[in-house]
Structure formats: structure tokens, C-alpha cells
Design an enzyme around this catalytic site. Structure first.
Site, mmCIF file in Angstrom:
data_model
loop_
_atom_site.group_PDB
_atom_site.id
_atom_site.type_symbol
_atom_site.label_atom_id
_atom_site.label_comp_id
_atom_site.label_asym_id
_atom_site.label_seq_id
_atom_site.Cartn_x
_atom_site.Cartn_y
_atom_site.Cartn_z
ATOM 1 C CG HIS A 24 -0.516 -0.277 2.551
ATOM 2 N ND1 HIS A 24 0.156 0.487 3.168
ATOM 3 C CD2 HIS A 24 -0.476 -1.145 3.547
ATOM 4 C CE1 HIS A 24 0.887 0.363 4.668
ATOM 5 N NE2 HIS A 24 0.061 -0.789 4.391
ATOM 6 C CG HIS A 27 3.675 -1.260 2.092
ATOM 7 N ND1 HIS A 27 2.748 -2.072 1.636
ATOM 8 C CD2 HIS A 27 4.361 -1.258 3.377
ATOM 9 C CE1 HIS A 27 2.606 -2.764 2.974
ATOM 10 N NE2 HIS A 27 3.832 -2.401 3.733
ATOM 11 C CB CYS A 132 -0.842 -8.091 19.874
ATOM 12 S SG CYS A 132 -1.883 -7.208 18.333
ATOM 13 C CB CYS A 135 2.004 -6.609 17.199
ATOM 14 S SG CYS A 135 1.719 -5.263 17.305
ATOM 15 C CB CYS A 150 -3.042 -4.398 20.076
ATOM 16 S SG CYS A 150 -2.052 -3.604 19.301
ATOM 17 C CG HIS A 153 -2.466 -5.601 15.109
ATOM 18 N ND1 HIS A 153 -1.221 -4.665 15.533
ATOM 19 C CD2 HIS A 153 -2.257 -5.174 13.492
ATOM 20 C CE1 HIS A 153 -0.359 -4.285 14.376
ATOM 21 N NE2 HIS A 153 -1.127 -4.708 13.626
ATOM 22 C CE LYS A 303 -7.155 0.330 9.894
ATOM 23 N NZ LYS A 303 -5.500 0.352 10.268
ATOM 24 C CE LYS A 306 -8.181 -3.558 -1.416
ATOM 25 N NZ LYS A 306 -8.321 -4.912 -0.935
HETATM 26 N N1 MSP Z 1 7.812 -6.062 9.087
HETATM 27 C C1 MSP Z 1 8.101 -4.835 9.639
HETATM 28 C C2 MSP Z 1 9.629 -4.296 8.913
HETATM 29 C C3 MSP Z 1 10.216 -5.339 9.475
HETATM 30 S S1 MSP Z 1 12.066 -4.498 9.568
HETATM 31 C C4 MSP Z 1 12.735 -5.007 10.031
HETATM 32 C C5 MSP Z 1 6.753 -4.047 8.816
HETATM 33 N N2 MSP Z 1 6.158 -4.322 8.278
HETATM 34 S S2 MSP Z 1 4.915 -2.698 7.615
HETATM 35 O O1 MSP Z 1 4.768 -3.865 6.366
HETATM 36 O O2 MSP Z 1 4.010 -3.163 8.617
HETATM 37 O O3 MSP Z 1 5.622 -1.991 6.813
HETATM 38 C C6 MSP Z 1 5.201 -0.884 7.974
HETATM 39 C C7 MSP Z 1 6.790 0.068 7.742
HETATM 40 O O4 MSP Z 1 5.862 0.507 5.902
HETATM 41 C C8 MSP Z 1 6.175 1.487 8.291
HETATM 42 O O5 MSP Z 1 6.882 1.523 9.531
HETATM 43 C C9 MSP Z 1 6.683 2.518 7.399
HETATM 44 O O6 MSP Z 1 7.907 2.645 6.932
HETATM 45 C C10 MSP Z 1 5.431 2.185 5.882
HETATM 46 N N3 MSP Z 1 3.848 2.459 6.287
HETATM 47 C C11 MSP Z 1 3.492 1.785 6.813
HETATM 48 N N4 MSP Z 1 2.129 2.886 6.846
HETATM 49 C C12 MSP Z 1 2.002 3.694 6.558
HETATM 50 C C13 MSP Z 1 2.330 4.465 6.347
HETATM 51 N N5 MSP Z 1 0.594 5.102 6.430
HETATM 52 N N6 MSP Z 1 2.763 6.178 6.637
HETATM 53 C C14 MSP Z 1 3.533 6.319 5.765
HETATM 54 N N7 MSP Z 1 4.718 5.089 5.747
HETATM 55 C C15 MSP Z 1 3.918 3.869 6.615
HETATM 56 O O7 MSP Z 1 6.501 -3.591 10.222
#
Ligand code: MSP
Length: 525
Positions: A24, A27, A132, A135, A150, A153, A303, A306
């Protein structure tokens, strides 16, 4: 105060993303920031290695694969591909895409945990507490909201868990970590998060559970010293930062510890408490810098979901507006210390106003005018008059300064400074009105000077914008018969007068065509 530590080499990482869902905008966000910093540092003559990837083990992925009725290995492979597709769609030039299911990574994780085991850094004990799955972490009562859920979540049930596991005691390292955070004070930035971290460290630290029994989670890296267990997914995932650069082999030293982890504010504890202590306990030098940014949240205050129809799909945006619209929007709006809003409408408006009406319009009107009046070629400038000289010098200084100051905490600021230059050039064009001047034959040479000045300044602007909108910048430079900025480590020098008089102008002068908002799905021009 929060100055980065400048090293010649730079190893930039993004978090590795969970594959239990589709990629999304969040990422895309951190990965685009990493790519911007990479391209910028390369222009400064630094050697950069940038990694991103997918976090594929653990209960969450295991549950999602089961729900999809697919073998977990195939499931994570398919899901991981979606992330690569996204990063291609937004022009991310990563050097290595790590998947935690890669055998090389698995071997690195096993070597690392064995090192801790051999050093007697781990203890085995029974833990009783709350858990959780979202997390993949044990929780304390204090971590939960008023409904006992949480906060990250709230739809998942908190589980009561009693389990025997391996733990890494953290408390012995607390004071070391506090000292590390304070000195050098640049380790975690910006300052706001450093303070939050010091606050977290004001109380004793609980032991960090580094394993999961296979009876509960089978999808993970097996402990080399106890085959009933796999590594805890976060322990495994954090190690990607060193296995991606070949730890414990020779290449590792080339990039470590010149490392900078880019993360969202949600994963600070794992990166700034667990990770440095893991490294310290294993005798590996700790990471150089952790740069934390805020989140993009839905502009309607809800939030993104979809059902509400307010999800911003990064692939859809790039297909509709081209690769750079999302990069531009995120770069303009990201803030290290606070959250920012996003919606399809906001991206559309920004694309139209900044890229279309300001930058795109400037380029197309100057290029089209020049092409028409000088037979498709760049006019020859006469010696610059005072106004044109002053304008050019100021543009050079401003673009160069914005470029030099671009860093994790100042991407939006640097971009804003370059866009001010664009506005100044648009104003200059309107004030000088070359389309009027040219009517007077005695002014033709001067008009050529005006147009040359504008084209040369546009070139500087495009070079300055390259890290943020690389594809469009290089397309624009090609129109001006200039070489593309590329991913080399040769330092880019900003200078005036590089345009060659009489060089042919390309005809691809509309970099940002008018496009209808995404939901109507029709291009109008
Ligand atoms: N897999 C773990 C990270 C392990 S790193 C050793 C994880 N993954 S995640 O898919 O949940 O990605 C989290 C990261 O995605 C956040 O820390 C951030 O970098 C990015 N983002 C997720 N949602 C976001 C927003 N809404 N806005 C900006 N960045 C965000 O946690």
C-alpha cells in the site's frame, strides 16, 4: 542539532514489508524516500547501497497463507512479487531486494543466534502473558487500549499465552543504550523520536523473546541449537540489515556501520531498542543512524479502507499519472515529526497545480516558443544583460543550495525551494513577454538571450529535481539535448551555461499532460 553523520559510503535500508496483504501507500512512502536519498547521495559523489524487501516468516503470514489455502512458500513468493511490481512502478532503484526466506538470509540468522547462544547471552524460561498476533509481540496491560485491545490492531483478539521460549535479557544493556542515544546525539532523528525513546528507556526493560515454539509457529528460521523452535519473526527480520550485505563475510565491512535505517514511527522500539542490543550482545558494531518519519493518513480523517473507498493505491496512481506524481506528492508532504494527509484528490490537485501548471507549463511554453522561433533549436545567447545575469546566478545558487541541503528531514523543504525557482522563472517569462519582444526585429537577439537563460535555468531545475522525479527530470533534460543524470558516483556539479546554442530541442515538451481525476478514468489531453 540533528545533523546526519556524513560518511563517504552510505548504506540505506527500508523496513522489509509484511507480505500478508498487498503493498500500500505506506510501503511506497518509505521506499520512495530511500530512493530519493540514494539518488541524491550518488549525485554528491557518494557510493550508495540501498536495500528493501519482504518480511516473510511468522504467524501472520502463516495464517494468511492458510486462509488463502495456499502452501506458505508459494504464498510468500507470489505476495513478494507484488512489492517488486510496485517498486518498479514507482521507479525505485534498489540494489538488493531481500526476502527473509532466502537461504543466505536464513543461514545468517542461524549464525547470529548461535553466536548469542554460545556467548550465553540467551536464557530459556516460561513466559505467561498477553500476545497480539498483529504485532507478533507480547504485550503489557499498559500497551492496550481501554477495551483491552492492541491500539494498532483493534480488530484482533489479544491472546493469553503461556510458553517456554528463549529470551535475550535487555536490561543489562539499558544504560549503554541510553549513552549511545545521547552520544552522538544524531543516532536517532529527528529529535522528537529520540526523546520518545529516552522516555521508553526510563524504566527497566523486559527480556526480549527471540523464539517461537514450532508447535505454534512453524514458518520461520529453525534455531540451530533447538529444532523445536523457530526464531521470532522480528529477530529474523531485523537481521536482514546485515545479511543483505553478506554478514559475516567480507562485503559486510564495506557498508557497515555506514548504515541508515529509514523507518515509520510505528517500528521504533524494535529498531532502536531490540536491534542495537542484539548487535551489541553479538559483538557487532551498532547501526549508524535510524531516521524516523511520520505516517500518511487519510485526508478525511478516517482509516484507509476498501469499504470506505478512500484507499490510495500507489500502483493505480502511477498508472494514471505516470511514475513521478506519487513521488512528488510524498516528497512534498512527508514530515519527519508529524503525520501528513493523503487522498486521490490531493494527489490529483498537486499533480495539476505543481507539476502541470507550474513546472510542466514553464517547460512547454519556453520550449515551444524557442522551437517555433529558432527552427527547433536552442537560440544563441548574446552576453547576458544584468537582469538575466542576476536571475541565472540566483537560480544557480538556489538550486545548488536546495540540493546540498536535501536530507531525510528536509526533503520537502528542498523541494519547496526548487519549486520557488520554478515560480520565479514563470514570473520572469510573463514579465519579459518574449512573444511581444520578438515582434520587434531589433529585439530578436535579446529575445534569444532571454529564452536561452530560461532554458538553461530549467536545465538546472531539472537536475535539482532529479532525485525526486527522476524519470520526468531526465525526459526534460533530453528535450534540452542534455545528458541524463544517472546512478553513477561521479559528483554532479551545478553550473551555468551548459546548454549548447543551436542544439536541437526535443518535441516531448509536455511532461505532465492534463489528466482527469482518477475515478472518472478518462484522459482529456
Ligand atoms: N515487517 C515489519 C518491518 C520489519 S523491518 C526489519 C513491518 N512491516 S510493515 O509492512 O508493517 O511496514 C511498516 C512500515 O511501512 C512502516 O514502518 C513505514 O515505513 C511504512 N508505512 C506503513 N504505513 C505507513 C503510512 N501510512 N505512512 C507512511 N509509512 C507507513 O512493520
Amino acid at each position: 542539532m540533528c545533523q546526519p553523520i556524513i560518511l563517504k559510503n552510505s548504506y540505506i535500508t527500508t523496513p522489509i514489508y509484511y507480505v500478508n496483504g498487498r503493498p500500500h501507500l505506506g510501503h511506497a512512502c518509505t521506499t520512495i524516500v530511500a530512493d530519493i536519498l540514494k539518488r541524491h547521495r550518488q549525485m554528491q559523489g557518494r557510493e550508495v547501497f540501498m536495500t528493501t524487501g519482504t518480511d516473510e516468516h511468522g504467524q501472520k503470514n502463516q495464517i494468511s497463507a492458510e486462509a488463502a489455502g495456499i502452501n506458505v512458500k508459494n504464498f510468500v513468493t507470489d505476495q513478494s512479487q507484488h512489492f517488486k511490481t510496485l517498486f518498479d512502478a514507482i521507479n525505485v532503484d534498489y540494489d538488493f531486494f531481500v526476502r527473509t526466506s532466502f537461504p543466505e538470509h536464513v543461514a545468517g540468522v542461524q549464525a547470529f543466534i548461535q553466536k548469542l547462544y554460545d556467548a550465553d547471552a540467551l536464557v530459556k524460561k516460561t513466559y505467561f502473558g498477553l500476545y497480539c498476533v498483529g504485532c507478533e509481540q507480547f504485550k503489557k496491560e499498559d500497551d492496550l487500549n481501554d477495551d483491552g485491545q492492541c491500539p494498532d490492531h483493534p480488530t484482533l483478539e489479544i491472546e493469553q499465552m503461556e510458553e517456554e521460549n528463549y529470551f535475550l535479557p535487555l536490561e543489562p544493556y539499558r544504560q549503554w543504550l541510553i549513552d549511545r542515544i545521547n552520544n552522538p546525539s544524531t543516532w536517532v532523528r529527528p529529535e522528537r523520536y529520540r526523546n520518545e525513546l529516552l522516555n521508553m528507556l526510563s524504566e527497566p526493560l523486559e527480556d526480549f523473546c527471540v523464539s517461537r515454539p514450532k508447535a505454534r509457529v512453524s514458518w520461520g528460521v529453525e534455531l540451530p541449537f533447538d529444532s523445536d523452535y523457530v526464531c521470532y519473526v522480528w529477530f529474523d527480520a531485523l537481521l536482514n540489515y546485515i545479511t543483505s550485505i553478506d554478514w559475516p563475510n567480507a562485503k559486510f565491512d564495506q557498508w557497515w556501520p555506514a548504515s541508515e535505517h529509514l523507518i515509520g514511527k510505528d517500528i521504533m522500539k524494535t529498531h532502536c531498542i531490540y536491534w542495537p542490543i542484539m548487535l551489541q550482545a553479538a559483538g557487532v558494531e551498532t547501526v549508524n543512524q535510524v531516521s524516523v518519519h511520520g505516517f500518511f493518513v487519510s485526508a478525511d480523517g478516517m482509516k484507509m479502507s476498501k469499504t470506505l473507498g478512500n484507499v490510495v493505491d500507489p500502483v493505480e496512481i502511477s498508472e494514471h499519472y505516470g511514475v513521478d506524481a506519487l513521488r512528488y506528492y510524498l516528497a512534498k508532504n512527508i514530515r519527519a515529526e508529524s503525520d501528513s494527509q493523503v487522498s486521490k484528490q490531493l494527489i490529483h490537485d498537486t499533480y495539476q497545480s505543481d507539476l502541470g501548471n507550474k513546472l510542466g507549463n514553464l517547460i512547454s511554453r519556453v520550449v515551444k516558443f524557442a522551437a517555433k522561433q529558432w527552427d527547433g533549436k536552442i537560440p544563441t545567447p548574446q552576453s547576458l544583460t544584468e537582469r538575466e545575469q542576476t536571475l541565472s546566478n540566483k537560480v544557480l545558487v538556489d538550486v545548488r543550495t536546495a540540493h546540498e541541503n536535501l536530507d531525510f528531514v528536509s526533503i520537502a523543504k528542498s523541494l519547496g525551494q526548487i519549486m520557488q525557482v520554478v515560480e520565479r522563472l514563470n514570473d520572469y517569462m510573463s514579465e519579459v513577454a518574449p512573444w511581444q519582444l520578438i515582434k520587434d526585429n531589433s529585439q530578436r537577439e535579446f529575445t534569444g538571450t532571454v529564452i536561452y537563460t530560461l532554458l538553461d535555468c530549467i536545465r538546472l531545475v531539472l537536475e535539482g529535481l532529479y532525485p525526486i522525479i527522476p524519470e520526468s527530470a531526465n525526459r526534460g533534460l533530453a528535450v534540452l539535448d542534455q545528458p541524463a543524470v544517472t546512478s553513477t558516483t561521479k559528483k554532479h556539479e551545478f553550473a551555468l551555461g551548459r546548454l549548447l546554442a543551436d542544439a536541437p530541442l526535443g518535441d516531448d515538451a509536455i511532461l505532465f499532460p492534463r489528466v482527469d481525476p482518477i475515478d472518472t478514468q478518462t484522459k482529456v489531453a
